[in-house]
Design an enzyme around this catalytic site. Sequence first.
Site, mmCIF file in Angstrom:
data_model
loop_
_atom_site.group_PDB
_atom_site.id
_atom_site.type_symbol
_atom_site.label_atom_id
_atom_site.label_comp_id
_atom_site.label_asym_id
_atom_site.label_seq_id
_atom_site.Cartn_x
_atom_site.Cartn_y
_atom_site.Cartn_z
ATOM 1 N N LYS A 275 -13.295 3.585 -2.201
ATOM 2 C CA LYS A 275 -14.260 3.897 -1.136
ATOM 3 C C LYS A 275 -15.384 4.793 -1.660
ATOM 4 C CE LYS A 275 -10.936 3.538 2.698
ATOM 5 N NZ LYS A 275 -10.207 4.278 3.751
ATOM 6 N N HIS B 259 6.187 -26.581 -0.548
ATOM 7 C CA HIS B 259 5.365 -27.550 -1.265
ATOM 8 C C HIS B 259 4.297 -26.869 -2.110
ATOM 9 C CE1 HIS B 259 7.129 -30.841 1.173
ATOM 10 N NE2 HIS B 259 7.137 -29.927 2.131
ATOM 11 N N GLU C 99 0.819 -1.213 0.000
ATOM 12 C CA GLU C 99 0.000 0.000 0.000
ATOM 13 C C GLU C 99 0.854 1.265 0.000
ATOM 14 O OE1 GLU C 99 -4.282 0.984 1.897
ATOM 15 O OE2 GLU C 99 -2.694 0.668 3.371
#
Length: 411
Positions: A401, A286, A260
């Site tokens: 937002k 893995h 961010e």
Amino acid sequence: MPTFKGYYETKNLDPFTLEKAYEALKYERETVGYYDLPSSSLSLCSEVKSSLLHKTVYFDTIAVVGIGGSSLGIKAIDRLLRPSTPHAKKIVYFENSDPISIEYESSRITFAKTLFVVISKSGGTVETLSIFKYLIAKFDIDLMNSEQIVVVSDEGSVLSQFADHYRLKRFVIPSTVGGRFSVLSAVGVIPLVLAGFNVEGVLDGAKNFADDFWARKEEHLLQKAAYYVTNAKVSPVNVLFSYSDTFEEFGKWVVQIWGESLGKRNIRGERVGLTPISLIGSVDQHSFLQLIIEGPLNKTVTFMHIEHSRYELKIPELSLPFLEKSDFVNGESFNTLINAQCQATMQSVLQSGVSVDEITWECIDESSVGKMIMYYELLTSAAGTLFEINTYDQPGVEHGKKILESYFLNK
């Protein structure tokens, strides 16, 4: 204390680049507040202990209502120090607007024994406020003068105004401290002190590392930032490969502060940034390791491990029919095994031509946790200055937002 070792070439780095980063951080220090939190938050610890700690005898759970920078750092410290702090109160996290998680977490608490810490820097975080409303309704909370609710927010925010209206205990996040850099402010100090963690030890470790950095004793940090930014187009993906499950939440905090902060448009309008990935060893050997070794050479890898575990669990001297292939580790400790797996994996990654560095924790303690928090905050800031961006805003997030709000208002 953690130690740092780089296996990538630094001799070709321009010394001016390192000086540029250092001088920029020195200049930032005058206006960016997180640099001074290790010192300024000590008084906050004392205030919490004198004004609130005696009331926590009635509570066995701290419920943190917050998301992103208001929760990730707390979870990281909680996970790292919980094994060595067995007396700490349980912390339950209400973060995501996911009804499954909200219902599950709320079913885990007994209301009368829970202290709620509501955290939002802006005071208007929709997830946090919506969950807070739900908890008020679910538990029929009497808000006026409630001793079960503590608010942490910016001075003057709508959440702070709400707290003052209902005469709730309130703590302020300094206006110069961004949310994702706020773990050593009231954001992390309040819930962690109330839960019973030694926050002063964390702050002390952070301060010691910062002091060493300003004294030019941690040049590896500037070298790493310069190397990453200089090679950002060649190696835009930075992998943190941590060899302990206790690093899982810390890795999520690193992903947020790195991603961010650095994914921006620079002063010329160009898209820049580095993509963080957090892995846990040996589990992700893995899953992701194959991609690192034989996939595109577009990654750097930081290996992080613990030299000494507080638990000396041994692999039994037990040979079982058909399972003899694993007997070569019989009698060894699990800590020896996981560290050997880390070293073997690191060598294989190095041999594949990937740039690597190593962070070794001698053990997990408060000082080491504080040191590593400050390390990644400073590393992020140094990279941000070299990218020529504003490390502390998030315009892309704010745009989303606004779209969300318009979606509901226009329904």
